[in-house]
Scaffold this motif. Structure first.
Motif, PDB file in Angstrom:
ATOM      1  N   LEU A  82     -41.516-124.490  21.461  1.00 28.83           N
ATOM      2  CA  LEU A  82     -40.722-123.959  20.353  1.00 28.83           C
ATOM      3  C   LEU A  82     -40.338-125.044  19.352  1.00 28.83           C
ATOM      4  O   LEU A  82     -40.377-124.822  18.135  1.00 28.83           O
ATOM      5  N   LEU A  83     -39.963-126.215  19.853  1.00 31.69           N
ATOM      6  CA  LEU A  83     -39.631-127.312  18.936  1.00 31.69           C
ATOM      7  C   LEU A  83     -40.849-127.712  18.116  1.00 31.69           C
ATOM      8  O   LEU A  83     -40.738-128.016  16.926  1.00 31.69           O
ATOM      9  N   SER A  84     -42.015-127.709  18.738  1.00 34.85           N
ATOM     10  CA  SER A  84     -43.236-128.104  18.031  1.00 34.85           C
ATOM     11  C   SER A  84     -43.693-127.037  17.048  1.00 34.85           C
ATOM     12  O   SER A  84     -44.038-127.347  15.910  1.00 34.85           O
ATOM     13  N   VAL A  85     -43.665-125.788  17.485  1.00 38.62           N
ATOM     14  CA  VAL A  85     -44.207-124.711  16.661  1.00 38.62           C
ATOM     15  C   VAL A  85     -43.192-124.195  15.655  1.00 38.62           C
ATOM     16  O   VAL A  85     -43.429-124.195  14.450  1.00 38.62           O
ATOM     17  N   TRP A  86     -42.072-123.747  16.127  1.00 36.25           N
ATOM     18  CA  TRP A  86     -41.114-123.098  15.243  1.00 36.25           C
ATOM     19  C   TRP A  86     -40.298-124.079  14.418  1.00 36.25           C
ATOM     20  O   TRP A  86     -39.944-123.807  13.286  1.00 36.25           O
ATOM     21  N   GLU A  87     -40.001-125.235  15.006  1.00 39.63           N
ATOM     22  CA  GLU A  87     -39.202-126.207  14.260  1.00 39.63           C
ATOM     23  C   GLU A  87     -40.075-127.236  13.552  1.00 39.63           C
ATOM     24  O   GLU A  87     -39.585-128.015  12.750  1.00 39.63           O
ATOM     25  N   GLY A  88     -41.372-127.254  13.877  1.00 33.21           N
ATOM     26  CA  GLY A  88     -42.299-128.157  13.201  1.00 33.21           C
ATOM     27  C   GLY A  88     -42.103-129.625  13.535  1.00 33.21           C
ATOM     28  O   GLY A  88     -42.442-130.501  12.726  1.00 33.21           O
ATOM     29  N   LEU A  89     -41.581-129.915  14.714  1.00 38.73           N
ATOM     30  CA  LEU A  89     -41.333-131.306  15.087  1.00 38.73           C
ATOM     31  C   LEU A  89     -42.579-131.952  15.693  1.00 38.73           C
ATOM     32  O   LEU A  89     -43.323-131.313  16.435  1.00 38.73           O
ATOM     33  N   ALA A  90     -42.775-133.215  15.361  1.00 36.87           N
ATOM     34  CA  ALA A  90     -43.841-134.008  15.972  1.00 36.87           C
ATOM     35  C   ALA A  90     -43.415-134.344  17.402  1.00 36.87           C
ATOM     36  O   ALA A  90     -42.220-134.283  17.726  1.00 36.87           O
ATOM     37  N   ARG A  93     -42.974-137.105  18.899  1.00 39.64           N
ATOM     38  CA  ARG A  93     -41.956-138.162  18.917  1.00 39.64           C
ATOM     39  C   ARG A  93     -40.579-137.571  18.610  1.00 39.64           C
ATOM     40  O   ARG A  93     -39.583-137.910  19.244  1.00 39.64           O
ATOM     41  N   GLU A  94     -40.532-136.663  17.644  1.00 36.67           N
ATOM     42  CA  GLU A  94     -39.258-136.044  17.258  1.00 36.67           C
ATOM     43  C   GLU A  94     -38.743-135.115  18.357  1.00 36.67           C
ATOM     44  O   GLU A  94     -37.549-135.130  18.691  1.00 36.67           O
ATOM     45  N   ALA A  95     -39.642-134.313  18.920  1.00 32.00           N
ATOM     46  CA  ALA A  95     -39.244-133.421  20.015  1.00 32.00           C
ATOM     47  C   ALA A  95     -38.772-134.233  21.217  1.00 32.00           C
ATOM     48  O   ALA A  95     -37.812-133.855  21.889  1.00 32.00           O
ATOM     49  N   VAL A 115     -35.195-135.208  20.682  1.00 29.52           N
ATOM     50  CA  VAL A 115     -34.290-134.074  20.900  1.00 29.52           C
ATOM     51  C   VAL A 115     -34.095-133.817  22.392  1.00 29.52           C
ATOM     52  O   VAL A 115     -32.975-133.584  22.849  1.00 29.52           O
ATOM     53  N   LEU A 116     -35.184-133.891  23.146  1.00 28.12           N
ATOM     54  CA  LEU A 116     -35.129-133.539  24.564  1.00 28.12           C
ATOM     55  C   LEU A 116     -34.754-134.700  25.473  1.00 28.12           C
ATOM     56  O   LEU A 116     -34.500-134.499  26.666  1.00 28.12           O
ATOM     57  N   GLY A 117     -34.763-135.908  24.943  1.00 25.94           N
ATOM     58  CA  GLY A 117     -34.424-137.068  25.765  1.00 25.94           C
ATOM     59  C   GLY A 117     -35.513-137.435  26.758  1.00 25.94           C
ATOM     60  O   GLY A 117     -35.231-137.879  27.863  1.00 25.94           O
ATOM     61  N   VAL A 118     -36.770-137.204  26.370  1.00 25.90           N
ATOM     62  CA  VAL A 118     -37.912-137.576  27.202  1.00 25.90           C
ATOM     63  C   VAL A 118     -38.858-138.415  26.353  1.00 25.90           C
ATOM     64  O   VAL A 118     -38.650-138.573  25.158  1.00 25.90           O
ATOM     65  N   SER A 119     -39.926-138.906  26.958  1.00 29.76           N
ATOM     66  CA  SER A 119     -40.867-139.722  26.200  1.00 29.76           C
ATOM     67  C   SER A 119     -41.837-138.838  25.412  1.00 29.76           C
ATOM     68  O   SER A 119     -42.085-137.685  25.792  1.00 29.76           O
ATOM     69  N   PRO A 120     -42.410-139.370  24.329  1.00 27.50           N
ATOM     70  CA  PRO A 120     -43.416-138.606  23.584  1.00 27.50           C
ATOM     71  C   PRO A 120     -44.610-138.218  24.451  1.00 27.50           C
ATOM     72  O   PRO A 120     -45.188-137.148  24.276  1.00 27.50           O
ATOM     73  N   PRO A 126     -49.826-125.201  16.391  1.00 33.45           N
ATOM     74  CA  PRO A 126     -50.638-126.260  15.846  1.00 33.45           C
ATOM     75  C   PRO A 126     -50.850-127.389  16.846  1.00 33.45           C
ATOM     76  O   PRO A 126     -50.098-127.540  17.799  1.00 33.45           O
ATOM     77  N   ALA A 127     -51.896-128.141  16.604  1.00 36.10           N
ATOM     78  CA  ALA A 127     -52.126-129.338  17.414  1.00 36.10           C
ATOM     79  C   ALA A 127     -50.968-130.286  17.159  1.00 36.10           C
ATOM     80  O   ALA A 127     -50.371-130.268  16.087  1.00 36.10           O
ATOM     81  N   PRO A 128     -50.615-131.091  18.155  1.00 31.94           N
ATOM     82  CA  PRO A 128     -49.470-131.979  17.937  1.00 31.94           C
ATOM     83  C   PRO A 128     -49.717-132.958  16.817  1.00 31.94           C
ATOM     84  O   PRO A 128     -50.823-133.435  16.629  1.00 31.94           O
ATOM     85  N   LYS A 129     -48.648-133.219  16.061  1.00 31.72           N
ATOM     86  CA  LYS A 129     -48.730-134.183  14.971  1.00 31.72           C
ATOM     87  C   LYS A 129     -48.445-135.543  15.544  1.00 31.72           C
ATOM     88  O   LYS A 129     -47.514-135.717  16.313  1.00 31.72           O
ATOM     89  N   GLU A 130     -49.222-136.494  15.199  1.00 32.18           N
ATOM     90  CA  GLU A 130     -49.009-137.858  15.678  1.00 32.18           C
ATOM     91  C   GLU A 130     -48.195-138.625  14.659  1.00 32.18           C
ATOM     92  O   GLU A 130     -48.177-138.291  13.490  1.00 32.18           O
ATOM     93  N   GLY A 131     -47.508-139.641  15.145  1.00 38.48           N
ATOM     94  CA  GLY A 131     -46.794-140.528  14.250  1.00 38.48           C
ATOM     95  C   GLY A 131     -45.489-139.935  13.757  1.00 38.48           C
ATOM     96  O   GLY A 131     -44.534-139.902  14.453  1.00 38.48           O
ATOM     97  N   ARG A 132     -45.473-139.460  12.597  1.00 38.64           N
ATOM     98  CA  ARG A 132     -44.320-138.868  11.897  1.00 38.64           C
ATOM     99  C   ARG A 132     -42.990-139.246  12.353  1.00 38.64           C
ATOM    100  O   ARG A 132     -42.466-139.275  13.360  1.00 38.64           O
TER     101      ARG A 132
END
Length: 188
Positions: free
Chosen positions: A127-135, A137-139, A142-147, A182-188
């Motif tokens: 949901l963070l990746s798709v609906w919130e558009g987070l990369a 690294r950003e997700a 938010v979740l307190g885990v590694s990319p 979408p496929a995960p965004k790298e970097g950002r």
């Protein structure tokens, strides 16, 4: 001037003597009993902070009623503000979804049910990746885990979602007319 210990002792006596009458006072003036407990707690918090101003035991109840009356006024104003805010939010939400032609589409319901069957972390990553558009690294932040964990969970969640929805998703990460993964965004 009294010492701090004397003020604390007097506060304890006043609290023990006046808690029940003050709670009854508040219960009769609010809609929900839980709100009365909040009013009494706030009233005694004010009394604790101003314990040096507490009148003698004979006048303490009246002083507390005065404090409680002001706390209740703030409570009622806050409730009215929350009601107005809730009304505005319901109108905005209603307007946002009123024009959503897919809100009743069975495929959307299938996706929602499938999302509910994912594990909590997998669902949140998706949901963070798709609906919130987070990369990733950003997700991860938010979740307190590694990319790396996010990327792994995202891949697993996509595959499991496709499996649960059960129809041909088309291109990777796509459910026709409903959800684009979408496929995960790298970097950002």
């Amino acid at each position: 001037m009294s010492s701090g210990t004397d003020d604390e002792d007097r506060f304890r006596r006043v609290y023990a003597a006046e808690f029940a009458p003050l709670l009854a006072y508040a219960v009769r003036r609010v809609v929900q009993p839980e709100d009365a407990a909040d009013v009494v707690a706030e009233t005694f918090l004010v009394a604790w902070r101003r314990r040096r101003d507490l009148p003698g035991d004979g006048e303490a109840r009246l002083w507390l009623y005065g404090v409680a009356r002001r706390v209740l006024a703030n409570h009622h104003r806050g409730g009215a503000r929350r009601q107005r805010l809730g009304d505005r939010l319901r109108q905005r939400i209603g307007a946002a979804f009123a024009g959503d032609p897919g809100s009743e589409v069975p495929a959307r319901l299938d996706v929602r049910a499938a999302l509910g069957r994912l594990g909590e972390l997998d669902r949140e990553v998706l949901l963070l990746s798709v609906w919130e558009g987070l990369a990733p690294r950003e997700a991860a932040t938010v979740l307190g885990v590694s990319p790396a964990v996010v990327r792994s969970r995202l891949s697993r969640a996509r595959a499991r979602l496709r499996e649960l929805v059960g129809d041909d998703p088309g291109p990777p990460g796509h459910v026709p007319g409903v959800l684009t993964v979408p496929a995960p965004k790298e970097g950002r």
